[in-house]
Design an enzyme around this catalytic site. Structure first.
Site, PDB file in Angstrom:
ATOM      1  N   SER A 150      25.804  52.328 144.227  1.00  0.00           N
ATOM      2  CA  SER A 150      24.660  53.525 143.783  1.00  0.00           C
ATOM      3  C   SER A 150      25.092  54.333 145.432  1.00  0.00           C
ATOM      4  O   SER A 150      26.041  55.484 145.450  1.00  0.00           O
ATOM      5  CB  SER A 150      23.193  52.830 144.232  1.00  0.00           C
ATOM      6  OG  SER A 150      21.928  53.643 144.519  1.00  0.00           O
ATOM      7  N   ASP A 226      19.448  51.391 133.519  1.00  0.00           N
ATOM      8  CA  ASP A 226      19.293  51.839 134.600  1.00  0.00           C
ATOM      9  C   ASP A 226      18.538  52.740 134.919  1.00  0.00           C
ATOM     10  O   ASP A 226      18.670  53.815 134.780  1.00  0.00           O
ATOM     11  CB  ASP A 226      20.851  52.102 135.429  1.00  0.00           C
ATOM     12  CG  ASP A 226      20.553  52.015 136.950  1.00  0.00           C
ATOM     13  OD1 ASP A 226      19.299  52.757 137.665  1.00  0.00           O
ATOM     14  OD2 ASP A 226      22.138  51.974 137.442  1.00  0.00           O
ATOM     15  N   HIS A 265      20.151  48.316 137.472  1.00  0.00           N
ATOM     16  CA  HIS A 265      20.938  48.860 138.394  1.00  0.00           C
ATOM     17  C   HIS A 265      20.982  47.598 139.426  1.00  0.00           C
ATOM     18  O   HIS A 265      21.323  47.918 140.722  1.00  0.00           O
ATOM     19  CB  HIS A 265      20.438  49.831 139.352  1.00  0.00           C
ATOM     20  CG  HIS A 265      20.543  50.765 140.293  1.00  0.00           C
ATOM     21  ND1 HIS A 265      21.623  51.710 140.354  1.00  0.00           N
ATOM     22  CD2 HIS A 265      20.289  51.088 141.887  1.00  0.00           C
ATOM     23  CE1 HIS A 265      21.630  52.548 141.245  1.00  0.00           C
ATOM     24  NE2 HIS A 265      21.096  51.495 141.910  1.00  0.00           N
TER      25      HIS A 265
END
EC number: 3.1.2.12
Length: 294
Positions: A150, A226, A265
């Site tokens: 991320s 996600d 995620h």
């Protein structure tokens, strides 16, 4: 500079060290984790990988939930898990939201006051840890790679593209691939750099890849389930388009973005593909004759 070992945890024949040190770059105490595979424990100098964590995280998240250690032990690779931002001194409002300030350093050197005083995570990774860790542990300074998740995926990609001479390889899980065009990146870059959007481009992987010279062998995994991908916070398609336009191959042995059906995620996603990423880096870091069975 010396590191203090606060805890030692046995893991897959190696040791996970929970470390702290006084950072000259940040100007305060910083914590990190270091996994030493059994080869390093037995006295052999080993290659190593930085794992850069995402928003809200510390150096503990990847070490405790990423499931990198088994593959790292087999390959004889160490893994370094730095923190995601300075923790002190504190600035007014730096903990007011989860996506800016504390735990959201974005692996850049801030130029806007007051963050420019201590928010220097780029130099912290590239200069301080990169140079200091091999002096105290059995890490080979000539064999280093980088990966992240991320915000940390943004960090891994952008640092690799800015400093290709420092890293043998790069990979990312659900990276913020085009921060100048997503809400997370726009908020962070405005806060750390001000309103000069041309300056923002110097820290954006999609912009940096346009001028990257040489080979580009990158592994990226993104989950189709996600929510942040669906909300256009990640924008891996923009990175792919920019790389293709610059003449880089797309797919295996190039910029390889794998869209993993239904994955989200979280660290459930990361841990599922952790071994693939360690194996990707092993191609560049380790002779196949050095692999061991666990």
């Amino acid at each position: 500079m010396s590191f203090e070992t606060n805890a030692t945890v046995a893991s897959f024949g190696g040791k996970l060290l929970k470390l702290s040190h006084n950072s000259t770059v940040i100007g305060s105490k910083m914590n990190l984790n270091l996994y030493l595979p059994p080869q390093a424990v037995s006295g052999t100098k080993v290659p190593w990988i930085f794992y850069l964590a995402g928003l809200t995280c510390t150096g503990d998240n990847g070490a405790e939930k990423g499931f990198f250690q088994q593959s790292a032990a087999k390959s004889g690779v160490a893994v370094v898990y730095p923190d995601t931002s300075p923790r002190e001194p504190r600035y007014e409002g730096d903990d007011a939201s989860w996506d800016f300030g504390r735990a959201a350093g974005f692996y850049i050197n801030a130029t806007k006051a007051p963050y420019s005083e201590t928010y220097k995570m780029e130099n912290y990774i590239i200069d301080e840890l990169y140079d200091a860790l091999p002096k105290e542990f059995l890490l080979d300074p000539a064999r280093v790679s980088i990966m992240g998740h991320s915000m940390g995926g943004h960090g891994a990609l952008s640092l690799y593209l800015k400093y290709p001479q420092k890293f043998k390889s790069v990979s990312a899980f659900a990276p913020i691939s085009n921060p100048i065009n997503c809400p997370w990146g726009q908020k962070a870059f405005a806060g750390y750099f001000g309103d000069d959007k041309e300056a923002w481009k110097k820290h954006d992987a999609t912009e940096l890849v346009k001028s990257h010279k040489g080979a580009l062998d990158v592994l990226i995994d993104v989950g189709t389930g996600d929510n942040f991908y669906k909300q256009k916070q990640l924008l891996p398609e923009n990175l792919e388009a920019a790389a293709k336009e610059a003449g880089h191959p797309i797919g295996p042995n190039g910029l390889n973005v794998r869209y993993q059906e239904d994955y989200d995620h979280s660290y459930y996603f990361i841990s599922t593909f952790a071994s693939d990423h360690v194996e990707h880096h092993t191609k560049f870091l380790v002779s196949q004759s050095n692999l061991i069975d666990l």
